[in-house]
Design an enzyme around this catalytic site. Structure first.
Site, short mmCIF file in Angstrom:
data_model
loop_
_atom_site.label_atom_id
_atom_site.label_comp_id
_atom_site.label_asym_id
_atom_site.label_seq_id
_atom_site.Cartn_x
_atom_site.Cartn_y
_atom_site.Cartn_z
CG HIS A 153 -2.13 -0.86 1.08
ND1 HIS A 153 -2.09 -2.20 1.37
CD2 HIS A 153 -3.39 -0.60 0.67
CE1 HIS A 153 -3.28 -2.73 1.14
NE2 HIS A 153 -4.10 -1.78 0.72
CE LYS A 157 -4.08 -0.54 4.76
NZ LYS A 157 -5.40 0.04 5.04
N1 LIG Z 1 -12.84 -1.09 1.80
C1 LIG Z 1 -12.16 -0.58 0.78
O1 LIG Z 1 -12.35 -0.98 -0.39
C2 LIG Z 1 -11.18 0.50 1.03
C3 LIG Z 1 -10.93 0.88 2.31
N2 LIG Z 1 -10.05 1.89 2.58
C4 LIG Z 1 -9.97 2.28 3.97
O2 LIG Z 1 -10.69 3.49 4.12
C5 LIG Z 1 -10.12 4.28 5.17
C6 LIG Z 1 -9.84 5.68 4.63
O3 LIG Z 1 -8.83 5.62 3.66
P1 LIG Z 1 -8.29 6.94 2.92
O4 LIG Z 1 -9.42 7.67 2.31
O5 LIG Z 1 -7.17 6.49 2.09
O6 LIG Z 1 -7.73 7.77 4.17
P2 LIG Z 1 -7.52 9.35 4.32
O7 LIG Z 1 -6.53 9.54 5.41
O8 LIG Z 1 -7.24 9.95 3.00
O9 LIG Z 1 -8.96 9.88 4.81
C7 LIG Z 1 -9.48 9.71 6.09
C8 LIG Z 1 -10.45 10.84 6.36
O10 LIG Z 1 -11.12 10.57 7.60
C9 LIG Z 1 -11.29 11.82 8.26
N3 LIG Z 1 -11.51 11.61 9.68
C10 LIG Z 1 -10.62 11.57 10.69
N4 LIG Z 1 -11.25 11.40 11.87
C11 LIG Z 1 -12.58 11.32 11.57
C12 LIG Z 1 -13.74 11.17 12.36
N5 LIG Z 1 -13.67 11.09 13.70
N6 LIG Z 1 -14.94 11.14 11.75
C13 LIG Z 1 -15.02 11.26 10.41
N7 LIG Z 1 -13.95 11.43 9.60
C14 LIG Z 1 -12.74 11.47 10.19
C15 LIG Z 1 -10.01 12.58 7.96
O11 LIG Z 1 -10.19 13.97 8.16
C16 LIG Z 1 -9.79 12.22 6.50
O12 LIG Z 1 -10.43 13.15 5.67
C17 LIG Z 1 -8.88 3.49 5.64
O13 LIG Z 1 -9.23 2.71 6.75
C18 LIG Z 1 -8.58 2.58 4.46
O14 LIG Z 1 -7.92 1.41 4.84
C19 LIG Z 1 -9.36 2.52 1.58
C20 LIG Z 1 -9.53 2.14 0.28
C21 LIG Z 1 -10.46 1.10 -0.11
O1 LIG Z 2 -5.83 1.99 2.95
C1 LIG Z 2 -6.07 1.66 1.77
O2 LIG Z 2 -5.70 2.32 0.80
C2 LIG Z 2 -6.85 0.45 1.53
N1 LIG Z 2 -7.39 -0.14 2.55
C3 LIG Z 2 -8.16 -1.33 2.52
C4 LIG Z 2 -7.44 -2.41 3.29
O3 LIG Z 2 -6.87 -2.13 4.36
O4 LIG Z 2 -7.45 -3.56 2.84
C5 LIG Z 2 -8.59 -1.73 1.14
C6 LIG Z 2 -7.57 -1.47 0.08
O5 LIG Z 2 -6.54 -2.38 0.22
C7 LIG Z 2 -7.06 -0.04 0.15
#
Ligand SMILES: NC(=O)C1=CN([C@@H]2O[C@H](COP(=O)(O)OP(=O)(O)OC[C@H]3O[C@@H](n4cnc5c(N)ncnc54)[C@H](O)[C@@H]3O)[C@@H](O)[C@H]2O)C=CC1
Ligand SMILES: O=C(O)C1=N[C@H](C(=O)O)C[C@H](O)C1
Length: 263
Positions: A153, A157
């Protein structure tokens, strides 16, 4: 029309999901929430200048002021469980991509959803290819029990191993059970060299700038090997799954864990 709020909208995934909801004719974006935002309305952000949607810094204000059917959550592992619980308590169906849920937290929100007869989805990975990778890997492990998972990643992350790697390991475990791998006498001369251990299989986490989300599941057997790999090159890869989740949760009355349960 399904009324949707996006939590964590200022983040990489939250922003992508916000754009997807605005574009999708079946959805209405009724509010966005991020404690790190400063705007009062989405139209204060140049790329959303034509979108009149309230911005909330506090989720209590959000539920007082908008009526939502679905809560999309892409926030941070530390708050995902409390956000999901909060959404359910307010009658909103969670579609959660945020990682970091423990097994008992998943069970706890599933119990609450059942009590409230509300649908929801917690999906460690919304990319269809990633779901297939996990399913293929689980199937292969029946014949190739020796397996190591390497997830790769971007270096922003917060959690390791990734939610996808944990889910993959859980699905492999459900198929093959515990299996001791490697030399029982092996010693790490540098701590962590063999990676994390989940029921005998090793999980390795790579964090580098330039990466998005990638995983390979590598199997070894007598005289042969098998490699199953998935790459998300762009965050748009997750949006088909998020949109599907938002539609499907409307007719569920429990929380599914994993997008594969809705395909
Ligand atoms: N399930 C999936 O397919 C995917 C899951 N993810 C997961 O999604 C999550 C977010 O990833 P990114 O967007 O890359 O992170 P990022 O760091 O770009 O965004 C996180 C956001 O959450 C906000 N935040 C912080 N505290 C908060 C709170 N108390 N309430 C609401 N918002 C709050 C931050 O201000 C920020 O805008 C991670 O856990 C990542 O692993 C990421 C990509 C795909
Ligand atoms: O943090 C990410 O970017 C992603 N988070 C998810 C994970 O922890 O598996 C999904 C995807 O891999 C991207």
């Amino acid at each position: 029309m399904i009324n949707i709020v996006v939590a964590g909208f200022k983040g990489k995934m939250g922003l992508t999901a916000t754009k997807m909801v605005i574009k999708n004719e079946k959805f209405t974006l009724v509010g966005v929430f991020d404690p790190h935002s400063v705007e009062k309305n989405l139209n204060e952000i140049s790329e959303f200048s034509n979108t009149d949607v309230r911005v909330f810094q506090d989720k209590e204000d959000l539920v007082k002021e908008v009526q939502a059917d679905v809560w999309i959550d892409f926030t941070i592992p530390a708050v995902a469980f409390q956000n999901t619980y909060f959404a359910l308590e307010h009658g909103i169906r969670p579609v959660v991509g945020t990682t970091g849920f423990t097994e008992s937290e998943v069970k706890e929100v599933q119990k609450l959803a059942q009590e409230k007869r509300l649908g929801g989805l917690i999906a460690p990975n919304f990319a269809i290819g990633a779901v297939l990778m996990m399913e293929f890997a689980a199937k292969a492990s029946k014949y190739f029990p020796d397996v190591e998972i390497t997830e790769m990643h971007h270096d922003n992350k917060l959690d390791a191993p990734s939610g996808t790697a944990i889910k993959t390991a859980e699905m492999i475990f459900a198929e093959r059970g515990y299996h001791a791998q490697g030399n029982p006498e092996e010693k790490e001369t540098i701590k962590g060299a063999r990676g994390a251990d989940y029921e005998g299989m090793k999980i390795h986490s790579v964090r580098l700038p330039g990466l998005v989300a990638h995983q390979q599941v590598q199997f070894g057997s007598v005289g042969e090997g098998l490699l199953i790999r998935h790459d998300s090159f762009d965050r748009s890869s997750f949006m088909t799954g998020v949109a599907l989740g938002c539609e499907k949760v409307m007719s569920l009355n429990e929380i599914a864990y994993g997008l594969e349960n809705l395909l």
